[in-house]
Design a protein around this motif. Structure first.
Motif: not given
Length: 349
Positions: A314, A331, A316, A186, A41-42, A338-339, A39, A156, A160
């Motif tokens: 999630s 992003m 995705v 996310g 991630c921010h 959402y991921r 995944g 995720p 998340a």
């Protein structure tokens, strides 16, 4: 040593690009995992760009890892070759402090060892994360993954998912509670899914009317447009819990006033600017603010098992490894539902 293909940030300015490195031979208590999905991630972006302090370059991000075990050490008892396994945000901790002994390894007094951008404990060997073809991890920091769910949607959950599951469980959120979720990204989309699954009445709090349809599809019972002053006024003293996932700078006070007596705001987003909160906002209604950071190994396994039982994953968008820089750009514009999840087979080709 095992040769590994990866993508890495070589500095804070330039795009990620291919990278090769070697992982040590498997230890007695370790498992080797062929990574199937990772995944995005921010946190990967913030760390790669040095937003949260100096990074260890070359940096191989990725802490939402799902794969298959290809080898186990001689002392491993919890996993077998061929089983699915996962790795989350950390791969070690001190194991002896109060937090570690309580199962909150993520809150280790000495600091958890991150899956990336850390050093293996007692060494100067950097940890390299999931944007790679394989990872070797202690079995005590490895997670069992069910084969009941789509694996790309499971990845995720390792960040998340547990980030939102843990504080909701800590506050014993369930039937009869009114929960507001601030921010639909996310983290927010998982918060909606979990809170609704636990039996709470869930309201999506968003400044964007375009999010309403998605919020209700994810399980929200109500949608509140926070950019409308009249809507905000009508929600005063409404919620038992607000799960605040927003990482951009924002006015906490506007949302604290939506909490009822004894209400709690859970903070899981980390804005760059410190918040200013008048004490009276908390004191006059006995409100609280709490922070929460992922979860320990046992709780993360609990979350994964819950998701397998209740068919929760999630939402995705699966991408190839060489799309990662475009994914980062999207992003930053909140252009993903959402991921993003990397199909690591694309790196092995």
């Amino acid at each position: 040593m095992t040769a590994i293909k990866a993508y890495a940030a070589y500095d804070a300015e330039t795009p990620l690009k291919p990278f090769s490195f070697e992982r040590k031979e498997i230890g007695a208590q370790q498992v080797q995992i062929e990574i199937l999905y990772s995944g995005v991630c921010h946190s990967d972006i913030h760390t790669a760009k040095g937003d949260w302090g100096p990074a260890i370059y070359p940096l191989v991000p990725g802490h939402e890892i799902v794969g298959k075990i290809t080898a186990v050490g001689s002392g491993v008892t919890k996993f077998k070759v061929g089983e699915l396994a996962g790795v989350g945000c950390f791969v070690d901790s001190c194991r002896t402090c109060h937090s570690c002994k309580a199962g909150d390894e993520q809150l280790c007094d000495e600091g958890m060892t991150g899956t990336y951008n850390s050093y293996e404990r007692g060494t100067k060997t950097p940890t390299y994360g999931g944007y790679s073809t394989s990872i070797t991890v202690d079995e005590d920091y490895t997670l069992h993954i069910s084969d009941k769910l789509e694996l790309s949607g499971v990845a995720p959950l390792l960040c998340a998912g547990i980030t939102t599951y843990s504080p909701l469980r800590y506050l014993k959120v369930g039937k009869g509670h009114k929960v507001g979720v601030l921010g639909l990204g996310g983290l927010g989309h998982m918060a909606v899914k979990f809170a609704a699954s636990f039996g709470a009445e869930v309201t999506m709090l968003s400044h964007s009317p375009s999010k309403e349809a998605d919020a209700k599809k994810l399980g929200a019972h109500r949608f509140a447009l926070t950019s409308d002053p009249e809507v905000m006024k009508s929600l005063a003293n409404e919620f038992d819990v607000i799960l605040n996932t927003v990482s951009a700078d924002h006015d906490y006070n506007a949302y604290l006033n939506l909490l009822n007596t004894n209400g709690t705001m859970i903070v899981v987003g980390i804005p760059s600017t410190p918040a200013v909160i008048p004490a009276a906002t908390l004191v006059m209604k006995r409100r609280s603010i709490m922070g929460s950071l992922i979860g320990g190994i046992a709780e993360t396994q609990e979350m994964l098992d819950y998701c397998a039982e209740h068919n929760i994953t999630s939402d995705v968008e699966v991408i190839n490894m060489d799309y990662i820089n475009e994914a980062y750009e999207r992003m930053n514009k909140s252009d993903v539902k959402y991921r993003f999840v990397i199909d690591m087979a694309s790196l092995k080709q």
